[in-house]
Design a protein around this motif. Structure first.
Motif, PDB file in Angstrom:
ATOM      1  N   VAL A   1       0.858  -1.185   0.000  1.00  0.00           N
ATOM      2  CA  VAL A   1       0.000   0.000   0.000  1.00  0.00           C
ATOM      3  C   VAL A   1       0.893   1.233   0.000  1.00  0.00           C
ATOM      4  N   LEU A   2       0.668   2.119  -0.965  1.00  0.00           N
ATOM      5  CA  LEU A   2       1.494   3.310  -1.117  1.00  0.00           C
ATOM      6  C   LEU A   2       0.613   4.550  -1.091  1.00  0.00           C
TER       7      LEU A   2
ATOM      8  N   ALA B   1      10.960   4.534  -1.274  1.00  0.00           N
ATOM      9  CA  ALA B   1       9.752   4.473  -0.449  1.00  0.00           C
ATOM     10  C   ALA B   1       9.502   3.071   0.104  1.00  0.00           C
ATOM     11  N   GLY B   2      10.344   2.103  -0.281  1.00  0.00           N
ATOM     12  CA  GLY B   2      10.201   0.747   0.225  1.00  0.00           C
ATOM     13  C   GLY B   2       9.337  -0.147  -0.632  1.00  0.00           C
ATOM     14  N   ILE B   3       9.143   0.229  -1.892  1.00  0.00           N
ATOM     15  CA  ILE B   3       8.282  -0.537  -2.787  1.00  0.00           C
ATOM     16  C   ILE B   3       9.112  -1.501  -3.631  1.00  0.00           C
TER      17      ILE B   3
ATOM     18  N   VAL C   1       0.886  -3.275  -6.200  1.00  0.00           N
ATOM     19  CA  VAL C   1       0.738  -2.096  -5.347  1.00  0.00           C
ATOM     20  C   VAL C   1      -0.698  -1.608  -5.400  1.00  0.00           C
ATOM     21  N   ALA C   2      -1.208  -1.164  -4.261  1.00  0.00           N
ATOM     22  CA  ALA C   2      -2.459  -0.420  -4.193  1.00  0.00           C
ATOM     23  C   ALA C   2      -2.117   0.997  -3.766  1.00  0.00           C
ATOM     24  N   ALA C   3      -2.548   1.980  -4.543  1.00  0.00           N
ATOM     25  CA  ALA C   3      -2.241   3.372  -4.263  1.00  0.00           C
ATOM     26  C   ALA C   3      -3.417   4.038  -3.560  1.00  0.00           C
ATOM     27  N   THR C   4      -3.103   4.897  -2.602  1.00  0.00           N
ATOM     28  CA  THR C   4      -4.121   5.627  -1.854  1.00  0.00           C
ATOM     29  C   THR C   4      -3.669   7.068  -1.678  1.00  0.00           C
TER      30      THR C   4
ATOM     31  N   ALA D   1      -3.567   9.509  -5.876  1.00  0.00           N
ATOM     32  CA  ALA D   1      -3.160   8.098  -5.923  1.00  0.00           C
ATOM     33  C   ALA D   1      -2.970   7.655  -7.362  1.00  0.00           C
ATOM     34  N   ALA D   2      -3.771   8.215  -8.274  1.00  0.00           N
ATOM     35  CA  ALA D   2      -3.655   7.852  -9.680  1.00  0.00           C
ATOM     36  C   ALA D   2      -2.350   8.359 -10.288  1.00  0.00           C
ATOM     37  N   VAL D   3      -1.755   9.417  -9.710  1.00  0.00           N
ATOM     38  CA  VAL D   3      -0.438   9.865 -10.171  1.00  0.00           C
ATOM     39  C   VAL D   3       0.598   8.780  -9.879  1.00  0.00           C
ATOM     40  N   LEU D   4       0.504   8.166  -8.694  1.00  0.00           N
ATOM     41  CA  LEU D   4       1.399   7.058  -8.368  1.00  0.00           C
ATOM     42  C   LEU D   4       1.158   5.873  -9.301  1.00  0.00           C
TER      43      LEU D   4
END
Length: 284
Positions: free
Chosen positions: A173-174, A230-232, A238-241, A248-251
């Motif tokens: 989760v990012l 960031a530890g990814i 990945v799920a972006a929030t 989150a969509a930018v990620l």
């Protein structure tokens, strides 16, 4: 595999060369936070890329939920974008004037509804103006066209799936919010929300993906370094929030540039998670 015919990013020169192509349809997806005190519709009316239509993420949304600009039902989405003159053979180019907020959200939304003929203008409206390209204040009408929407559930994560992700840790989760909001040292811009983050999540402020001078996405090498910092693990899903499912969509777009086309966005994001009393919150 990415469809190279429809790249995730196009630059202003490419758009200037192709904007008269009847298959290319430009949408202004500009969206501003209340604290920015900017009116996206008024700015669009004053100046926009000629021929662009305004894509309102608060209108093309689920009106039945109190959460902001949540994904609508496929049929509603299809009707609304059809009214903008968008059809299934349209190559959409989305832009904004606010660091990909919310052109990346529009890019992700079309992909959720099965439409891959979508690109984002790298550098946004600023890059267009920097080249001295024409702007317009005219509203260009387009005939309504039929649009058929599918749905890709794998690109969306909801509250219950996010609860599961926090306990099983099968998905990374990012969080795209600022470091202060993530750690809980800064107040949330929306009243009534707790401060902090989803347990086990990592933080990568979305603006770090964007070059401050050009307003364009950083290089692929720089993006990869930022996600790893960031530890990814770029080999795992990945799920972006974020605050409301917009940045989150930018990620997600950044990860797409790195070859990950399966990033899910938590649509309710912190407005949902932090607004409840039955969801765990971490700080620091």
């Amino acid at each position: 595999m990415h469809d190279t015919a429809f790249p995730p990013l196009v630059d202003a020169r490419w758009l200037a060369e192709h904007r008269h192509d009847p298959r290319v349809l430009v949408v202004d997806a500009s969206f501003f936070m209340p604290a920015q005190r900017r009116d996206a519709k008024a700015e669009f009316a004053a100046a926009h890329i000629p021929g662009a239509r305004f894509f309102d993420i608060d209108v093309i949304a689920d009106a039945a939920t109190p959460l902001p600009h949540m994904l609508p039902a496929p049929a509603f989405f299809a009707h609304q974008v059809g009214r903008l003159g968008i059809a299934n053979d349209s190559h959409i180019v989305a832009y904004d004037d606010n660091d990909f907020m919310a052109s990346a959200r529009v890019w992700w939304t079309f992909r959720v509804f099965g439409h891959d003929r979508i690109s984002v203008l790298d550098g946004g409206f600023q890059s267009w103006r920097d080249l001295g390209l024409p702007v317009s204040s005219e509203d260009t009408p387009r005939a309504e066209r039929p649009f058929r929407a599918g749905f890709r559930p794998e690109l969306v994560i909801d509250l219950e799936a996010m609860r599961k992700a926090t306990t099983e840790r099968t998905i990374q989760v990012l969080d795209a919010r600022s470091p202060g909001r993530f750690t809980g040292t800064e107040p949330e811009p929306r009243p009534g929300l707790r401060s902090g983050h989803i347990p086990g999540s990592r933080n990568l402020f979305f603006k770090r993906l964007i070059d401050e001078t050009s307003h364009r996405f950083k290089s692929v090498a720089d993006l990869a370094a930022l996600y790893r910092e960031a530890g990814i693990d770029l080999n795992r899903p990945v799920a972006a929030t974020c605050g409301t499912g917009v940045t989150a969509a930018v990620l997600a777009l950044g990860l797409y540039l790195l070859g990950r086309s399966d990033t899910a966005v938590y649509d309710g994001s912190w407005t949902e998670w932090g607004g409840r009393t039955d969801t765990p919150v971490e700080t620091g």
